[in-house]
Design a protein around this motif. Sequence first.
Motif, PDB file in Angstrom:
ATOM      1  N   SER A  41       0.845  -1.227   0.110  1.00 47.46           N
ATOM      2  CA  SER A  41      -0.243  -0.227  -0.023  1.00 47.46           C
ATOM      3  C   SER A  41       0.965   1.169   0.078  1.00 47.46           C
ATOM      4  N   PHE A  42       0.197   2.203  -0.605  1.00 47.72           N
ATOM      5  CA  PHE A  42       1.286   3.632  -0.806  1.00 47.72           C
ATOM      6  C   PHE A  42       0.150   4.736  -0.318  1.00 47.72           C
ATOM      7  N   GLY A  43       0.757   5.915   0.211  1.00 50.47           N
ATOM      8  CA  GLY A  43      -0.146   7.040   0.654  1.00 50.47           C
ATOM      9  C   GLY A  43       0.724   8.131   0.860  1.00 50.47           C
ATOM     10  N   GLY A  44       0.117   9.080   1.332  1.00 52.39           N
ATOM     11  CA  GLY A  44       0.657  10.422   1.536  1.00 52.39           C
ATOM     12  C   GLY A  44      -0.065  11.341   2.339  1.00 52.39           C
ATOM     13  N   ARG A  45       0.721  12.295   2.749  1.00 52.87           N
ATOM     14  CA  ARG A  45      -0.069  13.384   3.652  1.00 52.87           C
ATOM     15  C   ARG A  45       0.226  14.896   3.089  1.00 52.87           C
ATOM     16  N   LEU A  46      -0.690  15.532   2.640  1.00 54.32           N
ATOM     17  CA  LEU A  46      -0.604  17.076   2.327  1.00 54.32           C
ATOM     18  C   LEU A  46      -0.943  18.032   3.242  1.00 54.32           C
ATOM     19  N   HIS A  47      -0.403  19.115   3.744  1.00 54.61           N
ATOM     20  CA  HIS A  47      -0.662  20.100   4.597  1.00 54.61           C
ATOM     21  C   HIS A  47      -0.155  21.380   4.159  1.00 54.61           C
TER      22      HIS A  47
END
Length: 461
Positions: A361-367
Amino acid sequence: MLTLVQANLKLRFWDYQARFDHALGKRATYTAFALGSFDELGEKSNPTPFVRFEFYRLVQKIRHELPRGGVATYSLGLGLDRTGLGRTRSNEWLVAPRVDVRVPVGESGNAEFGVGIDQEVQIFRGATAATASEGWKLESLTQLFSDRVVSATGFYAELLWRKGRFDIRPGVRADLYAQVGHSPVLPQARTVTHAFGIDPRILVREKVGERWTLRQNVGVYHQPPSFPVPLPGLESFGFERGLQRNIQGSVGYELVLGNKLAITQDVYLGRLTNLQDYDLASLSSGKLQEIDDLVISAKGWSYGLETMARLLPGQRAYGWAAYTLSRSTREYEYGGRAASNWDQRHIVNVVLGYRISDRWSFGGRLHFHSGRPYTVQIGDQTASEALLYNRNNRRLPAYFQLDLRAERTWRFRAWSLHFVADLLNSTYSSEVIACVLKEIRTPHHRVQVRSSAMRLAARVA
């Protein structure tokens, strides 16, 4: 990786967690949860680091099922927090027992009554070696790093009542804070300070359709003065100033779209009184001598719109997106009404992930957030005149950050193993957190220069 690039940089951090569950007969279960972390930044040539933060917790909990569907939870938390800022250190030991009881009311089972007590005993032991030559007076550190004992006791009760399409949850909470330690006026004397607050609250939910739910909430919320940046072991001080108070209400809705997406929106309005604000520009200027030079007592308003879209479980894609449009103002004793030092108009957080298979699984967070306000002098104004006539008339630059994550899972018959790779701040962004006025003195004249004096040195890869 940074220590390989910077030859003189010393950077260490780690964290851990562990959980244990055990059945105590048919009606009771026992859970123990331990977690902690360590962060240190300094120079290899200097044995004293710039900053060092430590955090440890052990929480034990027994959940007991009562007759007729009631539940009682008994817990005991133990902790140790440590903060080191150069040669100035603070240690806090924590003992926190808690009891929470929930019982059904009536034969129909449409009501539930809950009552509980929270107790925290905080033992602070300072080990400061700061001197006036470091920009601080010892009197300034008394409230933050002194030896003291704090007791925080909270009682709460609430009723959940369901009738047709309505859920109504009224409740009340009372908190008593008491401290035995150094006097804030005479640091060499010992004194007892205390603060007390009562918080009534009510939440109403109405299901107006199969997918629509309306909700309204109003309440009073108190909290003691707090440090602007939450640091381990720096809390529970300034009770002689009283508790900060917020009377806040909100109106919103929940909407479920199919079986894939849930959307919530809330409009809120809060009246803030007895606030203990802080001025980071004063802290960064190097001229701070006393705590009172940093603390700003004010009142004001807070209002805005909060929006969240959340992917429902059961899909390959998972995550949520949140946006806050907010406004926070203060009624300063010196300068009238202006934006708060901590006002941020736009705040965006997006967390998304995708399960390619049961293994990967792959993901990310944008702030993203817009900049906080600061004061700029106009013409030949002095710093005091600028605060009086045009306080917080400019904004710091906005900040953007992107984090990336990859996870690999191995599944066995009775256990599983997860390997996670995180790339924090992949955009290598630095944040401007304050802009201060500096005075440059020459033999013939004095010139005031505005400069971005503080940047967040957290370019972590």
